[in-house]
Design an enzyme around this catalytic site. Structure first.
Site, PDB file in Angstrom:
ATOM      1  N   LYS A  83      -9.649 -24.093   2.995  1.00  0.00           N
ATOM      2  CA  LYS A  83     -10.116 -22.949   3.781  1.00  0.00           C
ATOM      3  C   LYS A  83     -10.390 -23.451   5.197  1.00  0.00           C
ATOM      4  CE  LYS A  83     -13.693 -19.307   3.517  1.00  0.00           C
ATOM      5  NZ  LYS A  83     -14.813 -18.775   2.716  1.00  0.00           N
ATOM      6  N   SER A 158     -14.285 -13.746   1.409  1.00  0.00           N
ATOM      7  CA  SER A 158     -13.718 -14.193   2.659  1.00  0.00           C
ATOM      8  C   SER A 158     -12.649 -15.268   2.516  1.00  0.00           C
ATOM      9  CB  SER A 158     -14.844 -14.735   3.547  1.00  0.00           C
ATOM     10  OG  SER A 158     -15.377 -15.935   3.013  1.00  0.00           O
ATOM     11  N   SER A 182     -17.424 -14.929  -2.002  1.00  0.00           N
ATOM     12  CA  SER A 182     -16.151 -15.184  -1.304  1.00  0.00           C
ATOM     13  C   SER A 182     -15.132 -16.040  -2.043  1.00  0.00           C
ATOM     14  CB  SER A 182     -16.418 -15.825   0.048  1.00  0.00           C
ATOM     15  OG  SER A 182     -16.758 -14.825   0.957  1.00  0.00           O
TER      16      SER A 182
HETATM   17  N1  GLN Z   1     -18.769 -10.574   1.294  1.00  0.00           N
HETATM   18  C1  GLN Z   1     -19.973 -11.279   1.539  1.00  0.00           C
HETATM   19  C2  GLN Z   1     -20.367 -11.170   2.982  1.00  0.00           C
HETATM   20  O1  GLN Z   1     -19.672 -10.556   3.707  1.00  0.00           O
HETATM   21  C3  GLN Z   1     -19.855 -12.698   1.092  1.00  0.00           C
HETATM   22  C4  GLN Z   1     -19.178 -13.599   2.047  1.00  0.00           C
HETATM   23  C5  GLN Z   1     -19.075 -15.008   1.544  1.00  0.00           C
HETATM   24  O2  GLN Z   1     -19.313 -15.277   0.372  1.00  0.00           O
HETATM   25  N2  GLN Z   1     -18.758 -15.915   2.439  1.00  0.00           N
HETATM   26  O3  GLN Z   1     -21.349 -11.692   3.393  1.00  0.00           O
END
Ligand code: GLN
Length: 475
Positions: A83, A158, A182
């Protein structure tokens, strides 16, 4: 089967028996990237030249290894992706934000180093919601990644690019981060396996921080067994991260074949209220039945304060985000703060507000108290059950653009995932089927702190009884 479609386990067998070389395997992945990345936008950076050099070195290394030494390098010659939130020495690391558009780290994140030491070949850096803020992948400043099962749909975020790269066989495994879902969400939207480890079990050193008390560092693989194998490498204490704990002495692959007979597995009592699509819940019901058929006892469980989880998460997380993003001032490195996108700005403003004098007690402190109650709920539940299962997302993948102009709607897609981060417990997401439109559906298995070995055991038993994991998108 094409080489790039192999699991880590199979690829290792092939490399060891010299059925093919790491150069051939890596080339197959790079070819796949060349063919499909334009369409899927899974990678921000592809490191073709370096990958081929590393693969060549891996081949030489394999040839020179004495018998019995192969196991000392559990990923020798295996192509993986990171990532683009993981610092990689000499390789551009952007967090998918224009702020870090040209940033090249001077060091490797601990996890990157561990995987390199295990012999892995890095094929590139994957796309994400900028700074890991999002659930769909659409917040990337470099355009959204697309779902390989249907490119009109989001791949989940994400860690969108990492999930897409594994699901579309551009690499054999990829790293990710999970602050509120994410890893689990994109894993379930792509028909692959995603692990969110116990908080503190994998070093956060060198990974661009989102919300430090919630961030956990995990990975995507094609099978549960590969996930366990990968975790053997990434987990463990790191002197650069004071929240890490020592590794267990046993391998995570050890219990895989033990099955789940006699286990007590909990499931949420109140699912319906949280789900936006009732039909979709049917898949979870089928999964429950299979768990029962495999010999486990199903027990309805009530996580009392779960209904507060989203509110609690969307106070604590932006508070920490606002603090962590303060360091990107454009003075020492990176571009100036005008380059932050809307979502980062939104979170900086929210977090600054919830931490400000006069509001701190009403919001941040209250949310931290509720967080403790949620953790206690899980502690209670795990006195009674070995693990919990639940859907990953309240809906199947949605269409690109569908939620992007409505942040609250987007935040609600995290309703089943944020609880694990608030409590610091591990979660393993794995495929449980497809919708009528052939979009993947996933489930997550949650367990007490440090119960990853058991999650792999349950996940493996489930996976062996199904064949979802073997299905591939039609690219
Ligand atoms: N969807 C969640 C957020 O927007 C989690 C994001 C993540 O786990 N990095 O904060």
């Amino acid at each position: 089967m094409k080489l790039n479609e192999l699991t880590i386990k199979r690829a290792r067998e092939g490399l060891r028996n010299k059925n093919f070389s790491s150069v051939e395997l890596t080339r197959a992945c790079l070819e796949q990237i060349k063919k499909h990345n334009k369409n899927l936008n899974a990678f921000i950076t592809v490191t073709e030249k370096k990958a081929l050099e590393d693969a060549k070195n891996a081949d030489q290394h394999i040839n020179n290894l004495a018998i019995g030494q192969f196991n000392n390098y559990p990923l020798l010659g295996i192509p993986i992706a990171h990532k683009d939130l993981f610092s990689t020495k000499g390789i551009k690391t952007t967090a998918a934000s224009k702020v870090l558009e040209d940033y090249i780290p001077a060091y490797d994140a601990t996890v990157v180093k561990k995987l390199k030491d295990a012999g892995a070949v890095i094929v590139g850096k994957t796309n994400l919601d900028a700074w890991a803020h999002g659930s769909s992948g659409e917040n990337s400043d470099f355009g959204p990644a697309k779902n390989p099962w249907n490119t009109e749909y989001v791949p989940g975020g994400s860690s969108s690019g990492s999930a897409v790269s594994v699901a579309s066989d551009m690499c054999l495994a990829a790293t990710g981060t999970d602050t509120g879902g994410s890893i689990r969400l994109p894993a379930s939207f792509n028909n692959i396996v995603g692990l969110k480890p116990t908080y503190g079990r994998v070093s956060r050193y060198g990974i661009i921080a989102m919300a430090s008390s919630l961030d956990s560092i995990g990975h995507f693989t094609k099978t549960v067994e590969d996930s366990a194998l990968f975790f053997d490498i990434t987990s463990g204490q790191d002197i650069f991260d004071a929240t890490t704990l020592p590794n267990p002495t046993e391998s995570f692959t050890k219990n895989l074949e033990k099955g789940i007979k006699g286990m007590r597995i909990g499931f949420p009592k109140i699912l319906k209220e949280n789900s936006q699509e009732l039909e979709y819940l049917g898949y979870f019901e089928i999964a429950k039945r299979l768990i029962q058929k495999l010999g486990a006892e199903l027990i309805p469980i009530d996580i009392k304060h779960e209904e507060c989880a989203i509110a609690c998460y969307y106070i604590i997380q932006p508070s920490e985000v606002s603090s962590n993003l303060a360091r990107y001032d454009g003075i020492r490195f990176g571009n100036n703060r005008e380059n932050f996108g809307d979502e980062a700005k939104r979170r900086i403003m929210l977090g600054t507000y919830t931490l400000s004098a006069g509001y701190y007690d009403a919001y941040y402190k209250k949310a931290m108290q509720v967080r403790t109650l949620i953790k206690k709920d899980f502690d209670e539940a795990f006195k009674n059950v070995d693990a919990l299962i639940s859907p990953v997302s309240p809906t199947p993948p949605w269409k690109l653009g569908e939620k992007i102009s409505d942040p609250l709607k987007m935040y609600l897609s995290d309703v089943f995932t944020v609880t694990a981060n608030l409590a610091g417990i591990p979660g393993l997401a794995l495929p449980i089927g497809f919708t009528k439109n052939r979009l993947p559906v996933g489930m997550q298995i949650l367990g007490p702190h440090f119960s990853e070995a058991k999650l792999f055991q349950i996940g493996h038993a489930y996976e062996q009884a199904t064949e979802w994991y073997s299905q591939k998108p039609n690219l």
